[in-house]
Design an enzyme around this catalytic site. Structure first.
Site, PDB file in Angstrom:
ATOM      1  N   PHE A 175      -2.205  29.154 -44.093  1.00  0.00           N
ATOM      2  CA  PHE A 175      -0.797  29.043 -43.760  1.00  0.00           C
ATOM      3  C   PHE A 175      -0.549  27.805 -42.897  1.00  0.00           C
ATOM      4  O   PHE A 175      -1.228  27.590 -41.914  1.00  0.00           O
ATOM      5  CB  PHE A 175      -0.331  30.304 -43.022  1.00  0.00           C
ATOM      6  CG  PHE A 175       1.092  30.217 -42.544  1.00  0.00           C
ATOM      7  CD1 PHE A 175       2.142  30.108 -43.448  1.00  0.00           C
ATOM      8  CD2 PHE A 175       1.384  30.209 -41.185  1.00  0.00           C
ATOM      9  CE1 PHE A 175       3.450  29.996 -43.007  1.00  0.00           C
ATOM     10  CE2 PHE A 175       2.693  30.109 -40.738  1.00  0.00           C
ATOM     11  CZ  PHE A 175       3.731  29.997 -41.648  1.00  0.00           C
ATOM     12  N   GLN A 176       0.418  26.992 -43.286  1.00  0.00           N
ATOM     13  CA  GLN A 176       0.784  25.761 -42.570  1.00  0.00           C
ATOM     14  C   GLN A 176      -0.401  24.819 -42.388  1.00  0.00           C
ATOM     15  O   GLN A 176      -0.518  24.145 -41.374  1.00  0.00           O
ATOM     16  CB  GLN A 176       1.436  26.087 -41.219  1.00  0.00           C
ATOM     17  CG  GLN A 176       2.773  26.797 -41.417  1.00  0.00           C
ATOM     18  CD  GLN A 176       3.657  26.733 -40.189  1.00  0.00           C
ATOM     19  OE1 GLN A 176       3.163  26.805 -39.067  1.00  0.00           O
ATOM     20  NE2 GLN A 176       4.959  26.599 -40.406  1.00  0.00           N
ATOM     21  N   GLU A 212      10.389  16.562 -35.432  1.00  0.00           N
ATOM     22  CA  GLU A 212       9.185  15.862 -34.991  1.00  0.00           C
ATOM     23  C   GLU A 212       9.317  14.352 -35.163  1.00  0.00           C
ATOM     24  O   GLU A 212       8.722  13.577 -34.427  1.00  0.00           O
ATOM     25  CB  GLU A 212       7.952  16.378 -35.727  1.00  0.00           C
ATOM     26  CG  GLU A 212       7.508  17.784 -35.294  1.00  0.00           C
ATOM     27  CD  GLU A 212       8.275  18.897 -35.991  1.00  0.00           C
ATOM     28  OE1 GLU A 212       9.195  18.591 -36.781  1.00  0.00           O
ATOM     29  OE2 GLU A 212       7.952  20.079 -35.732  1.00  0.00           O
ATOM     30  N   MET A 222      23.870  -2.941 -45.393  1.00  0.00           N
ATOM     31  CA  MET A 222      22.895  -3.971 -45.745  1.00  0.00           C
ATOM     32  C   MET A 222      22.615  -3.964 -47.250  1.00  0.00           C
ATOM     33  O   MET A 222      22.507  -5.023 -47.880  1.00  0.00           O
ATOM     34  CB  MET A 222      21.600  -3.730 -44.957  1.00  0.00           C
ATOM     35  CG  MET A 222      20.522  -4.747 -45.191  1.00  0.00           C
ATOM     36  SD  MET A 222      21.078  -6.404 -44.820  1.00  0.00           S
ATOM     37  CE  MET A 222      20.507  -6.601 -43.148  1.00  0.00           C
ATOM     38  N   LYS A 247      -6.955  25.241 -33.855  1.00  0.00           N
ATOM     39  CA  LYS A 247      -6.454  26.212 -32.890  1.00  0.00           C
ATOM     40  C   LYS A 247      -7.587  26.818 -32.046  1.00  0.00           C
ATOM     41  O   LYS A 247      -7.464  26.945 -30.826  1.00  0.00           O
ATOM     42  CB  LYS A 247      -5.689  27.324 -33.601  1.00  0.00           C
ATOM     43  CG  LYS A 247      -5.091  28.315 -32.618  1.00  0.00           C
ATOM     44  CD  LYS A 247      -4.276  29.396 -33.286  1.00  0.00           C
ATOM     45  CE  LYS A 247      -3.660  30.297 -32.218  1.00  0.00           C
ATOM     46  NZ  LYS A 247      -2.922  31.412 -32.809  1.00  0.00           N
TER      47      LYS A 247
HETATM   48  C1  LIG Z   1      16.608  -5.455 -42.306  1.00  0.00           C
HETATM   49  C2  LIG Z   1      15.538  -6.284 -41.658  1.00  0.00           C
HETATM   50  C3  LIG Z   1      15.670  -7.662 -41.601  1.00  0.00           C
HETATM   51  C4  LIG Z   1      14.729  -8.448 -40.931  1.00  0.00           C
HETATM   52  N1  LIG Z   1      14.955  -9.795 -40.824  1.00  0.00           N
HETATM   53  C5  LIG Z   1      14.153 -10.530 -39.995  1.00  0.00           C
HETATM   54  C6  LIG Z   1      14.452 -11.901 -39.703  1.00  0.00           C
HETATM   55  O1  LIG Z   1      15.418 -12.475 -40.182  1.00  0.00           O
HETATM   56  N2  LIG Z   1      13.627 -12.548 -38.832  1.00  0.00           N
HETATM   57  C7  LIG Z   1      12.549 -11.935 -38.246  1.00  0.00           C
HETATM   58  O2  LIG Z   1      11.890 -12.557 -37.432  1.00  0.00           O
HETATM   59  N3  LIG Z   1      12.240 -10.671 -38.541  1.00  0.00           N
HETATM   60  C8  LIG Z   1      13.015  -9.940 -39.381  1.00  0.00           C
HETATM   61  N4  LIG Z   1      12.701  -8.623 -39.614  1.00  0.00           N
HETATM   62  C9  LIG Z   1      11.475  -8.062 -39.015  1.00  0.00           C
HETATM   63  C10 LIG Z   1      10.249  -8.324 -39.857  1.00  0.00           C
HETATM   64  O3  LIG Z   1      10.217  -7.397 -40.917  1.00  0.00           O
HETATM   65  C11 LIG Z   1       8.937  -8.166 -39.036  1.00  0.00           C
HETATM   66  O4  LIG Z   1       8.903  -6.902 -38.435  1.00  0.00           O
HETATM   67  C12 LIG Z   1       8.832  -9.186 -37.930  1.00  0.00           C
HETATM   68  O5  LIG Z   1       9.186 -10.454 -38.363  1.00  0.00           O
HETATM   69  C13 LIG Z   1       7.406  -9.231 -37.407  1.00  0.00           C
HETATM   70  O6  LIG Z   1       7.407  -9.774 -36.135  1.00  0.00           O
HETATM   71  P1  LIG Z   1       6.150 -10.498 -35.513  1.00  0.00           P
HETATM   72  O7  LIG Z   1       5.649 -11.552 -36.416  1.00  0.00           O
HETATM   73  O8  LIG Z   1       6.559 -10.878 -34.151  1.00  0.00           O
HETATM   74  O9  LIG Z   1       4.999  -9.425 -35.515  1.00  0.00           O
HETATM   75  P2  LIG Z   1       4.789  -8.021 -34.810  1.00  0.00           P
HETATM   76  O10 LIG Z   1       4.960  -6.972 -35.825  1.00  0.00           O
HETATM   77  O11 LIG Z   1       5.514  -7.898 -33.537  1.00  0.00           O
HETATM   78  O12 LIG Z   1       3.234  -8.132 -34.577  1.00  0.00           O
HETATM   79  C14 LIG Z   1       2.685  -8.574 -33.402  1.00  0.00           C
HETATM   80  C15 LIG Z   1       1.560  -9.564 -33.657  1.00  0.00           C
HETATM   81  O13 LIG Z   1       1.040  -9.914 -32.376  1.00  0.00           O
HETATM   82  C16 LIG Z   1      -0.332  -9.625 -32.326  1.00  0.00           C
HETATM   83  N5  LIG Z   1      -0.668  -9.164 -30.984  1.00  0.00           N
HETATM   84  C17 LIG Z   1      -0.587  -7.913 -30.467  1.00  0.00           C
HETATM   85  N6  LIG Z   1      -0.987  -7.907 -29.186  1.00  0.00           N
HETATM   86  C18 LIG Z   1      -1.327  -9.173 -28.895  1.00  0.00           C
HETATM   87  C19 LIG Z   1      -1.830  -9.800 -27.721  1.00  0.00           C
HETATM   88  N7  LIG Z   1      -2.057  -9.111 -26.578  1.00  0.00           N
HETATM   89  N8  LIG Z   1      -2.080 -11.131 -27.758  1.00  0.00           N
HETATM   90  C20 LIG Z   1      -1.871 -11.836 -28.911  1.00  0.00           C
HETATM   91  N9  LIG Z   1      -1.412 -11.296 -30.040  1.00  0.00           N
HETATM   92  C21 LIG Z   1      -1.125  -9.978 -30.024  1.00  0.00           C
HETATM   93  C22 LIG Z   1      -0.583  -8.594 -33.391  1.00  0.00           C
HETATM   94  O14 LIG Z   1      -1.926  -8.639 -33.815  1.00  0.00           O
HETATM   95  C23 LIG Z   1       0.413  -9.006 -34.478  1.00  0.00           C
HETATM   96  O15 LIG Z   1      -0.123  -9.997 -35.308  1.00  0.00           O
HETATM   97  C24 LIG Z   1      13.601  -7.837 -40.329  1.00  0.00           C
HETATM   98  C25 LIG Z   1      13.457  -6.463 -40.413  1.00  0.00           C
HETATM   99  C26 LIG Z   1      14.413  -5.669 -41.041  1.00  0.00           C
HETATM  100  C27 LIG Z   1      14.225  -4.198 -41.068  1.00  0.00           C
HETATM  101  C1  LIG Z   2      14.679   5.669 -43.960  1.00  0.00           C
HETATM  102  C2  LIG Z   2      15.252   4.543 -44.730  1.00  0.00           C
HETATM  103  N1  LIG Z   2      15.819   4.765 -45.944  1.00  0.00           N
HETATM  104  C3  LIG Z   2      16.353   3.742 -46.641  1.00  0.00           C
HETATM  105  C4  LIG Z   2      16.333   2.453 -46.155  1.00  0.00           C
HETATM  106  C5  LIG Z   2      16.928   1.297 -46.970  1.00  0.00           C
HETATM  107  N2  LIG Z   2      18.052   0.709 -46.236  1.00  0.00           N
HETATM  108  C6  LIG Z   2      17.940  -0.410 -45.499  1.00  0.00           C
HETATM  109  S1  LIG Z   2      19.334  -0.826 -44.714  1.00  0.00           S
HETATM  110  C7  LIG Z   2      20.159   0.483 -45.361  1.00  0.00           C
HETATM  111  C8  LIG Z   2      21.587   0.735 -45.020  1.00  0.00           C
HETATM  112  C9  LIG Z   2      21.802   1.068 -43.591  1.00  0.00           C
HETATM  113  O1  LIG Z   2      23.101   1.551 -43.423  1.00  0.00           O
HETATM  114  P1  LIG Z   2      23.733   1.753 -41.979  1.00  0.00           P
HETATM  115  O2  LIG Z   2      22.792   2.474 -41.099  1.00  0.00           O
HETATM  116  O3  LIG Z   2      25.080   2.323 -42.120  1.00  0.00           O
HETATM  117  O4  LIG Z   2      23.783   0.268 -41.424  1.00  0.00           O
HETATM  118  P2  LIG Z   2      24.720  -0.955 -41.854  1.00  0.00           P
HETATM  119  O5  LIG Z   2      23.902  -1.814 -42.754  1.00  0.00           O
HETATM  120  O6  LIG Z   2      25.914  -0.393 -42.546  1.00  0.00           O
HETATM  121  O7  LIG Z   2      25.037  -1.632 -40.575  1.00  0.00           O
HETATM  122  C10 LIG Z   2      19.330   1.220 -46.208  1.00  0.00           C
HETATM  123  C11 LIG Z   2      19.740   2.401 -46.980  1.00  0.00           C
HETATM  124  C12 LIG Z   2      15.703   2.276 -44.898  1.00  0.00           C
HETATM  125  N3  LIG Z   2      15.600   1.074 -44.342  1.00  0.00           N
HETATM  126  N4  LIG Z   2      15.213   3.325 -44.212  1.00  0.00           N
END
Ligand SMILES: Cc1cc2nc3c(=O)[nH]c(=O)nc-3n(C[C@H](O)[C@H](O)[C@H](O)COP(=O)(O)OP(=O)(O)OC[C@H]3O[C@@H](n4cnc5c(N)ncnc54)[C@H](O)[C@@H]3O)c2cc1C
Ligand SMILES: Cc1ncc(C[n+]2csc(CCOP(=O)(O)OP(=O)(O)O)c2C)c(N)n1
Ligand SMILES: [Mg+2]
Lengths: 173, 571
Positions: free
Chosen positions: B126-127, B64, B483, B176
């Site tokens: 159940f479930q 799912e 990472m 259901k």
């Molecule tokens: C490993 C990892 C590393 C990351 N490193 C970075 C990084 O270096 N840099 C980075 O930028 N991010 C990074 N991120 C992502 C970060 O965590 C956030 O998800 C991201 O920065 C949020 O993006 P955003 O501000 O565009 O908001 P979003 O989550 O895209 O939110 C959208 C915003 O727009 C608004 N909105 C929605 N519809 C409308 C509309 N019609 N008109 C006006 N506003 C609207 C919403 O209310 C909200 O405030 C990383 C994520 C991971 C997993």
């Molecule tokens: C479901 C979930 N569990 C744990 C994490 C924490 N986490 C962030 S990055 C990462 C490693 C990802 O490894 P891989 O997919 O091999 O990517 P790589 O960084 O090696 O490119 C982990 C464990 C997560 N982001 N999501």
């Protein structure tokens, strides 16, 4: 700071859980929470008292407003409002002390709603401070049981629930 | 948007006598649902019986979570609402990660879950699971439906809420008996949401104030977020940028909202953003945030973020505004509407000195990596970018590979990059790619994945094979949870605690599932391998063995300011 927040909500299951969950998830303790019907059968009014940081509670207010089943939220921080809390308190009052307790109740415009051999039950309503002052006064006699409804509040002025429902301003998702 | 969403009651005739399941089916068709992802179960039998032979494409997934991510990938790549369905109990709990992922990234989705018969609810049947209780914090809205008569209205409300305002997932939990019972009365299908009035148009006074601040500024920057993609505002954004000569940086969620080949593009900002973008933010005197939410991955140390700038914040959701960084000029409303109103008010200005400074930063600190005897992960992504003409739909897992993809693909168009930003859900890439492929038949869809992430949902390859969806998977085999390993290398003295994992040959896994498998281990065979993958008409996995201890740079360490980037071995 103490915040009195009221919300006009749709009468559907889950609203209360949603509001309580939203506040609890941010680590605030709810001081009191009252829900009751309004003149519109579709809507209830909730009054929540929370103590916390202004900035964080502003975020909570906005988040509450976002809940789909919540029609309108206000924080009475900068709004003139009337608040009431209702208390029932059973005070120890053996025959020789009974007159003193009755007199205190009268001074606070309370009502005696039950009389027993060794105690009296007083009903008192008003703002929080008044209730607390009364509690302080009767403490020396011995409080056997105390229950409060928590604060309900409405703004001073003219809007009714229906009008607030129609008023789209400030409501978002 | 009208002030009240209560429309005239439309009691359509002809539904009485139908079963709840048939009404459900009919309502999905009315909402224009083309694809439905999910897995059946006991309480869903009436619904699945009604769906037998339906014109809606039903996609049976392995899990799912996969169904939810597919609905999500479908939605992000098309802008339409994605729909998934799961049975009560474990089916519903398996959806949670998918719902939370969509919720954090504002994705329009409708999830249907079956619930036990209404008389049994609350009895530990159940479930049985308290699905609305469990999902409340990870959905925009949810509802429990116990009567057949309420199914139609619930579905209309769910789709309306999911796609309007700030989009998000909505869940309908249906008992259901509500689906097996026959409607005795005509149902009332009227949407009744007195508490839901998304604000769409920006206040003109605020728009004017914002335009004036921009016109008065010498060093403005547009900080563009996912809201620009949601609002389809890319075109007008580009016009505003060019009219005012305002450089543009995009968040991870907004990559593609502004063409990175444009001279005004600064690419991504934040923790792994470009030096030019981060320096521009720190030096700007006016920051124009559009549909961005000042996430901590973006701001770094929040007290020093753009500390010399006047901050304009355009966002549809008031809870995004002044949450982390106080806005001087908030403008609540739809980004496209606001930018369109603002465009004629923007004075055309050359801003030569500012653009010169920006060009200097770009030249001095470009994104960079060294090649070596082994395949470099960045190299794989650059090659995929080049060989797909920067035109493919790309999904990712979470980790280093995700950041390199963000940095090195070369983004051109909105809805091209689909990644889990807010929740950071490993395992998102493959199912999201399959969902995107269903929404974009004939387009090239590539999942650039990590070996750890892919393992979480690799079973969905069977789904791609089952429906012959030609998704391409490029997995960067570094045999690490890379990472996390990088953080251990940089901040925990290389104590690699639980980040090394066995590296099975994923190309053979693909073959076993009935897909094509390709393996590349030497830099010289990389382009051929990618071309072979792109040419193959069917699901395919390209496993690329890459340099295992490569790191992502630049990097702003946790708690540091944006200008305190670690540039790696570069400097
Ligand atoms: C490993 C990892 C590393 C990351 N490193 C970075 C990084 O270096 N840099 C980075 O930028 N991010 C990074 N991120 C992502 C970060 O965590 C956030 O998800 C991201 O920065 C949020 O993006 P955003 O501000 O565009 O908001 P979003 O989550 O895209 O939110 C959208 C915003 O727009 C608004 N909105 C929605 N519809 C409308 C509309 N019609 N008109 C006006 N506003 C609207 C919403 O209310 C909200 O405030 C990383 C994520 C991971 C997993
Ligand atoms: C479901 C979930 N569990 C744990 C994490 C924490 N986490 C962030 S990055 C990462 C490693 C990802 O490894 P891989 O997919 O091999 O990517 P790589 O960084 O090696 O490119 C982990 C464990 C997560 N982001 N999501
Ligand atoms: Mg890895």
């Amino acid at each position: 700071m103490k915040h009195v927040i009221t919300a006009l909500v749709q009468n559907t299951p889950g609203v209360l859980a949603h509001v309580a969950g939203m506040i609890a998830a941010r680590g605030f303790n709810i001081d009191s929470l009252v829900v009751g019907r309004t003149e519109d059968p579709e809507l209830s009014r909730m009054t929540v008292v929370v103590i916390g940081d202004d900035h964080v509670l502003e975020q909570v207010r906005k988040q509450l407003e976002k809940i789909i089943t919540i029609v309108r939220v206000r924080d009475f921080k900068d709004i003139d409002y009337v608040e009431r809390d209702l208390m029932l308190v059973r005070v120890s009052a053996p025959p020789e002390k009974r007159a003193e307790v009755v007199e205190l109740a009268n001074l606070f415009r309370g009502r005696i709603v039950d009389v027993a051999k060794q105690s009296l039950t007083v009903e008192l309503s008003g703002p929080e401070a008044k209730l607390e002052a009364f509690v302080d006064m009767v403490k020396p006699y011995g409080i056997r049981e105390l229950a409060r409804t928590g604060i309900i509040a409405v703004q001073r002025g003219e809007q009714r629930a229906k009008e607030q429902k129609e008023n789209g301003k400030g409501k978002n998702a | 948007m009208s002030k009240s969403t209560k429309t005239a009651s439309k009691r359509t005739k002809g539904y009485a006598g139908m079963t709840g399941a048939d009404l459900f089916h009919k309502m999905l068709l009315e909402e224009g649902v083309e694809v439905l992802f999910g897995i059946p179960g006991g309480v869903l039998l009436p619904i699945f019986d009604s769906l037998y032979g339906t014109s809606i494409k039903f996609v049976l997934t392995r899990h799912e979570q996969g169904a939810a991510h597919m609905a999500d990938g479908y939605a992000r790549s098309t802008g339409k609402t994605g729909v998934c369905i799961a049975t009560s109990g474990p089916g519903a709990t398996n959806l949670i990660t998918g719902l939370a992922t969509a919720y954090m990234d504002s994705v329009p989705m409708v999830a249907i879950t079956g619930q036990v018969t209404s008389a049994l609810i609350g009895n530990d049947a159940f479930q049985e699971a308290d699905t609305t209780g469990i999902t409340r914090p990870v959905t925009k809205h949810n509802m429990l439906i116990k009567r057949a008569e309420d199914i139609g209205r619930a579905i209309h409300e769910a789709f309306y809420i999911a796609r309007t305002g700030r989009p998000g997932p909505v869940l309908i939990d249906i008992a259901k008996d509500a689906t097996s019972n026959t409607l005795t009365d005509e149902p009332d299908l009227t949407i009744n949401l007195p508490g839901y009035k998304p604000m769409l148009t920006g206040h003109i006074r605020q728009v004017k104030a914002a335009a004036e601040a921009i016109n008065a500024s010498k060093q403005p920057v547009l900080y563009v977020g996912g809201g620009v993609i949601i609002s389809e505002a890319s075109e007008v954004l580009s016009k505003v940028a060019h009219r005012g000569n305002i450089p543009v940086t995009t968040t991870l969620m907004a990559l593609g909202a502004f063409d990175e080949s444009d001279p005004l593009a600064l690419q991504m900002l934040g923790m792994h953003g470009t030096a030019a973008a981060n320096y521009a933010i720190q030096e700007c005197d006016c920051l124009i945030a559009v549909g961005a939410r000042f996430d901590d991955r973006v701001t770094g140390k929040v007290e020093t973020f753009a500390s010399n700038a006047k901050i304009i914040h355009i966002d549809i959701d008031p809870t995004s505004i002044s949450k982390n960084v106080k806005a001087d000029i908030p403008v609540v409303g739809d980004a496209k509407d606001i930018l369109e109103k603002m465009l004629p008010m923007i004075k055309s200005k050359p801003r030569k000195d500012w653009l010169k400074q920006i060009a200097k930063w770009k030249k001095a600190y470009p994104l960079h990596y060294d090649t070596g005897p082994k395949i470099k992960p960045q190299q794989v992504i650059e090659s995929v970018g080049r060989l797909t003409d920067h035109d493919a739909i790309i999904t990712t897992g979470v980790g280093q590979h995700q950041m390199w993809t963000a940095q090195f693909y070369g983004w051109r168009k909105p809805r091209q990059f689909i990644t889990s930003g807010g929740l950071g859900t490993m395992g998102f890439g493959l199912p999201a790619a399959i969902g995107a492929q269903f929404g974009n038949p004939g387009k090239t869809v590539v999942d650039i994945d990590g070996d750890g992430s892919l393992a979480m949902t690799v079973g969905e390859l069977v789904t791609a094979v089952h429906y012959n969806q030609p998704v391409k998977v490029v997995v960067l085999d570094n045999c690490y949870l890379g990472m996390v390993r990088q953080w251990q290398e940089m901040f925990y003295e290389r104590r690699y605690s639980a980040t090394e994992h066995p590296c099975p040959d994923l190309s053979l896994v693909a073959e076993a599932f009935g897909a094509k498998g390709i393996r590349a281990t030497d830099p010289s065979e990389l382009d051929d391998a990618i071309n072979e993958m792109l040419k193959h008409d069917g699901p395919v996995v390209l496993a690329a063995s890459v340099e295992p201890e490569e790191n992502v740079f630049p990097m702003v360490a946790a708690g540091k300011s944006l200008h305190e980037m670690d540039m790696g071995r570069l400097v």
